[in-house]
Design a protein around this motif. Sequence first.
Motif, PDB file in Angstrom:
ATOM      1  N   MET A  14       1.044  -1.214   0.013  1.00 12.40           N
ATOM      2  CA  MET A  14       0.140  -0.120   0.091  1.00 12.40           C
ATOM      3  C   MET A  14       0.948   1.225   0.048  1.00 12.40           C
ATOM      4  O   MET A  14       1.770   1.343   0.880  1.00 12.40           O
ATOM      5  CB  MET A  14      -0.885  -0.195   1.149  1.00 12.40           C
ATOM      6  CG  MET A  14      -1.860   1.377   1.266  1.00 12.40           C
ATOM      7  SD  MET A  14      -2.900   1.435   2.825  1.00 12.40           S
ATOM      8  CE  MET A  14      -3.803   2.873   2.371  1.00 12.40           C
ATOM      9  N   GLN A  48       0.970   5.174   0.439  1.00 13.84           N
ATOM     10  CA  GLN A  48       0.043   6.285   1.313  1.00 13.84           C
ATOM     11  C   GLN A  48       0.605   7.780   1.075  1.00 13.84           C
ATOM     12  O   GLN A  48       1.456   8.109   1.851  1.00 13.84           O
ATOM     13  CB  GLN A  48       0.294   5.940   2.868  1.00 13.84           C
ATOM     14  CG  GLN A  48      -0.267   4.327   3.025  1.00 13.84           C
ATOM     15  CD  GLN A  48      -0.158   4.244   4.653  1.00 13.84           C
ATOM     16  OE1 GLN A  48       0.967   4.570   5.265  1.00 13.84           O
ATOM     17  NE2 GLN A  48      -1.151   3.397   5.052  1.00 13.84           N
ATOM     18  N   TYR A  77      -6.724  -5.409  -0.272  1.00 18.29           N
ATOM     19  CA  TYR A  77      -6.153  -5.292  -1.645  1.00 18.29           C
ATOM     20  C   TYR A  77      -4.637  -5.946  -1.749  1.00 18.29           C
ATOM     21  O   TYR A  77      -4.260  -6.152  -0.837  1.00 18.29           O
ATOM     22  CB  TYR A  77      -5.934  -3.780  -1.619  1.00 18.29           C
ATOM     23  CG  TYR A  77      -7.127  -2.865  -1.508  1.00 18.29           C
ATOM     24  CD1 TYR A  77      -8.201  -2.751  -2.361  1.00 18.29           C
ATOM     25  CD2 TYR A  77      -7.138  -1.995  -0.215  1.00 18.29           C
ATOM     26  CE1 TYR A  77      -9.260  -1.989  -2.407  1.00 18.29           C
ATOM     27  CE2 TYR A  77      -8.439  -1.496  -0.315  1.00 18.29           C
ATOM     28  CZ  TYR A  77      -9.264  -1.002  -1.210  1.00 18.29           C
ATOM     29  OH  TYR A  77     -10.602  -0.543  -1.014  1.00 18.29           O
ATOM     30  N   PHE A 120      -2.042  -1.355  -3.819  1.00 21.57           N
ATOM     31  CA  PHE A 120      -2.919  -0.171  -3.606  1.00 21.57           C
ATOM     32  C   PHE A 120      -2.197   0.993  -3.424  1.00 21.57           C
ATOM     33  O   PHE A 120      -1.775   1.517  -2.027  1.00 21.57           O
ATOM     34  CB  PHE A 120      -3.608  -0.722  -2.209  1.00 21.57           C
ATOM     35  CG  PHE A 120      -4.611   0.523  -1.732  1.00 21.57           C
ATOM     36  CD1 PHE A 120      -5.137   1.359  -2.567  1.00 21.57           C
ATOM     37  CD2 PHE A 120      -5.224   0.266  -0.732  1.00 21.57           C
ATOM     38  CE1 PHE A 120      -6.161   2.551  -2.377  1.00 21.57           C
ATOM     39  CE2 PHE A 120      -6.218   1.351  -0.133  1.00 21.57           C
ATOM     40  CZ  PHE A 120      -6.637   2.351  -0.976  1.00 21.57           C
ATOM     41  N   GLN A 122      -2.216   4.709  -3.067  1.00 21.05           N
ATOM     42  CA  GLN A 122      -3.357   5.806  -2.729  1.00 21.05           C
ATOM     43  C   GLN A 122      -2.555   6.994  -2.697  1.00 21.05           C
ATOM     44  O   GLN A 122      -1.473   7.424  -2.119  1.00 21.05           O
ATOM     45  CB  GLN A 122      -3.827   5.342  -1.165  1.00 21.05           C
ATOM     46  CG  GLN A 122      -4.726   6.462  -0.659  1.00 21.05           C
ATOM     47  CD  GLN A 122      -6.326   6.237  -1.245  1.00 21.05           C
ATOM     48  OE1 GLN A 122      -6.373   5.829  -2.433  1.00 21.05           O
ATOM     49  NE2 GLN A 122      -7.070   6.868  -0.546  1.00 21.05           N
ATOM     50  N   TYR A 151      -5.401  -1.843  -6.999  1.00 21.17           N
ATOM     51  CA  TYR A 151      -6.667  -0.614  -6.849  1.00 21.17           C
ATOM     52  C   TYR A 151      -5.860   0.542  -6.895  1.00 21.17           C
ATOM     53  O   TYR A 151      -5.137   0.646  -5.902  1.00 21.17           O
ATOM     54  CB  TYR A 151      -7.136  -1.094  -5.660  1.00 21.17           C
ATOM     55  CG  TYR A 151      -8.221  -0.173  -5.074  1.00 21.17           C
ATOM     56  CD1 TYR A 151      -8.882   0.711  -5.706  1.00 21.17           C
ATOM     57  CD2 TYR A 151      -8.569   0.135  -3.666  1.00 21.17           C
ATOM     58  CE1 TYR A 151      -9.617   1.632  -5.432  1.00 21.17           C
ATOM     59  CE2 TYR A 151      -9.550   1.060  -3.246  1.00 21.17           C
ATOM     60  CZ  TYR A 151     -10.110   1.689  -4.063  1.00 21.17           C
ATOM     61  OH  TYR A 151     -10.983   2.520  -3.843  1.00 21.17           O
ATOM     62  N   GLY A 194      -5.975   4.382  -6.284  1.00 22.35           N
ATOM     63  CA  GLY A 194      -7.016   5.204  -5.481  1.00 22.35           C
ATOM     64  C   GLY A 194      -6.492   6.631  -5.552  1.00 22.35           C
ATOM     65  O   GLY A 194      -5.244   6.803  -5.181  1.00 22.35           O
ATOM     66  N   SER A 248      -5.148   8.945  -7.568  1.00 19.92           N
ATOM     67  CA  SER A 248      -3.864   9.014  -7.997  1.00 19.92           C
ATOM     68  C   SER A 248      -3.707   9.677  -9.563  1.00 19.92           C
ATOM     69  O   SER A 248      -4.762   9.626 -10.207  1.00 19.92           O
ATOM     70  CB  SER A 248      -3.064   7.560  -7.979  1.00 19.92           C
ATOM     71  OG  SER A 248      -2.923   7.203  -6.622  1.00 19.92           O
ATOM     72  N   SER A 287      -9.320   8.622 -10.007  1.00 23.24           N
ATOM     73  CA  SER A 287      -7.708   8.828 -10.423  1.00 23.24           C
ATOM     74  C   SER A 287      -7.846   9.357 -12.035  1.00 23.24           C
ATOM     75  O   SER A 287      -8.855   9.145 -12.653  1.00 23.24           O
ATOM     76  CB  SER A 287      -7.003   7.474 -10.417  1.00 23.24           C
ATOM     77  OG  SER A 287      -7.062   7.097  -8.839  1.00 23.24           O
ATOM     78  N   GLY A 321      -4.259   9.828   2.566  1.00 24.96           N
ATOM     79  CA  GLY A 321      -3.553   8.751   1.898  1.00 24.96           C
ATOM     80  C   GLY A 321      -3.616   7.483   2.747  1.00 24.96           C
ATOM     81  O   GLY A 321      -3.265   6.457   2.224  1.00 24.96           O
ATOM     82  N   THR A 360      -8.866   7.237   3.624  1.00 26.58           N
ATOM     83  CA  THR A 360     -10.024   7.230   2.531  1.00 26.58           C
ATOM     84  C   THR A 360      -9.762   5.980   1.795  1.00 26.58           C
ATOM     85  O   THR A 360     -10.689   5.642   0.812  1.00 26.58           O
ATOM     86  CB  THR A 360      -9.784   8.584   1.777  1.00 26.58           C
ATOM     87  OG1 THR A 360      -8.427   8.473   1.244  1.00 26.58           O
ATOM     88  CG2 THR A 360     -10.216   9.615   2.444  1.00 26.58           C
ATOM     89  N   GLY A 361      -8.719   4.992   1.954  1.00 21.02           N
ATOM     90  CA  GLY A 361      -8.627   3.884   1.160  1.00 21.02           C
ATOM     91  C   GLY A 361      -9.606   2.995   1.802  1.00 21.02           C
ATOM     92  O   GLY A 361     -10.120   2.065   0.851  1.00 21.02           O
TER      93      GLY A 361
END
Length: 497
Positions: free
Chosen positions: A148, A150, A168, A171, A173, A194, A196, A198, A220, A426, A429-430
């Motif tokens: 992930m 962030q 995920y 991911f 983000q 995923y 997000g 971006s 995105s 970051g 909101t995921g």
Amino acid sequence: MKKTTIALVLLLPVAFFSGRYFSNTAMQAPSLTADVSFSGGVAASGNAKKSVIDHGEVGQVHQVKPGQLIMDAVKAAKPGDVIQVFPGDYIETVYIDKDNIRLSGVIIDGKRPRLFGEERLNDAILYSGNNILIENFLITKYKGNGIMGQAGNNFEIRNNIIEDTGVYGIFPQLGENGLVEHNIISGIEDAAIYVGMSDHIHVANNEVFDSVAGIEIENSRHAVVENNFVHNNTGGILAFVTPGLPIKDTVDVIIRNNWISNNNTANFGAPGSMVAGIPAGTGILIMAADEVIIEDNLIIGNKTAGIIITDHQNAPNTTLDPESDPTPDKVMILNNLMYNNGYDTIAEAKVLMATEFKQGQPDIIRVGNSNNSCINNPQQYITVGVSKWPACSFTNTDSVVNYLLEEPAAPRTVAADEKGKYVYLGVCTGCHAYTGRLVGPPVQVLQSLYMDEPQALADYILNPVKKRDDYPPMPKQDYLDAETRLAVAEYMLTVSN
């Protein structure tokens, strides 16, 4: 995991039957005779570079071997350093909060370093730094995420194998200028890949399967999704606008040259979540996204439809956001090879086809409104809802190599008084939209529960306890220090949409 089959009827409400959005007379758009390349997109569209990181001078090389912790090497590393991880098992969460770090697995005789979550750890690799490279790992049995990002800019995530990592797989983000390529990902409860909130993203040459969503581009902009093998998911490739997030649109996405087949896996997403509304058997799903081009994909064996296009009003498990445009505008369908889709679609879809005097297995279904959209050579597909779409003014996107930036994006810096805001954007909101359900409860619900008690929310972020049977457990965010947890709690309780 409990599996729930989601019927397409959720996407086909009474308004669809009324013929409100469709003409009863089929109109076939003319074909273009000459090749004309797409002239839209952003200035970076001619960029042929495949690396997004400003590599610069290589610093110290830190070697990590079985029995050692990767995180110890991260703590010792300085910007520009390389961390080499040798084959073996590593049972930990790695958090990279520094810039210019290259985390590289060493593959020996086909064996990779394995990050193993033992079905108890939440996340394998988290990064908030800029100019981050992550490659060559096997990641499995985590509950939250494989990798992930962030709010880190300029990232490359490549050549990893990710299996059964919870919500995920990969991911990123709130990142800018990122490359996700040559990964193999499976067994994910939400999206294997995923992207997000971006910008300037390239997703290429990945294999994603046995997940609810294969590849999702959500809220995105400027993304190319190409040359991926997307199979045996519930839904193959998605371009979404999720209501209730700080970034309100998805714009300028090219989906091309992908092999999208047999995405008929029963939906096992968290009940009530947005992803749980994807009907099994969906090849490509466009929901409220604008300027999406679908070109030269091989779309076969998806039992509901090859392509579904819907607005927010007609999508399941969706709470409307007054600040988000609910309509998928400027959807552009060029030549695609579509075969044996819609072979097990439901009776309601057949009734809709009858409104346009059509029979057979639907390749393309449009639900709700869509403005200024186009389709080339519609006669080669069986369609519902696109009869009035004209031919597109171009035939290919050859002029767009990718949307990566010519120069690396400026490193994201966060002032002390904005730390809470950027952690919210970051990280939080995921899983949490402001109004509707994404993965966890809406932010509005959290605000009502905690109101003037930010410290109580900060304590929960450190050590969450499952309170609702209808929501998955929240992963610990214990890698955030106490000051940051309090800052994000204070911001979350004051944010509005």
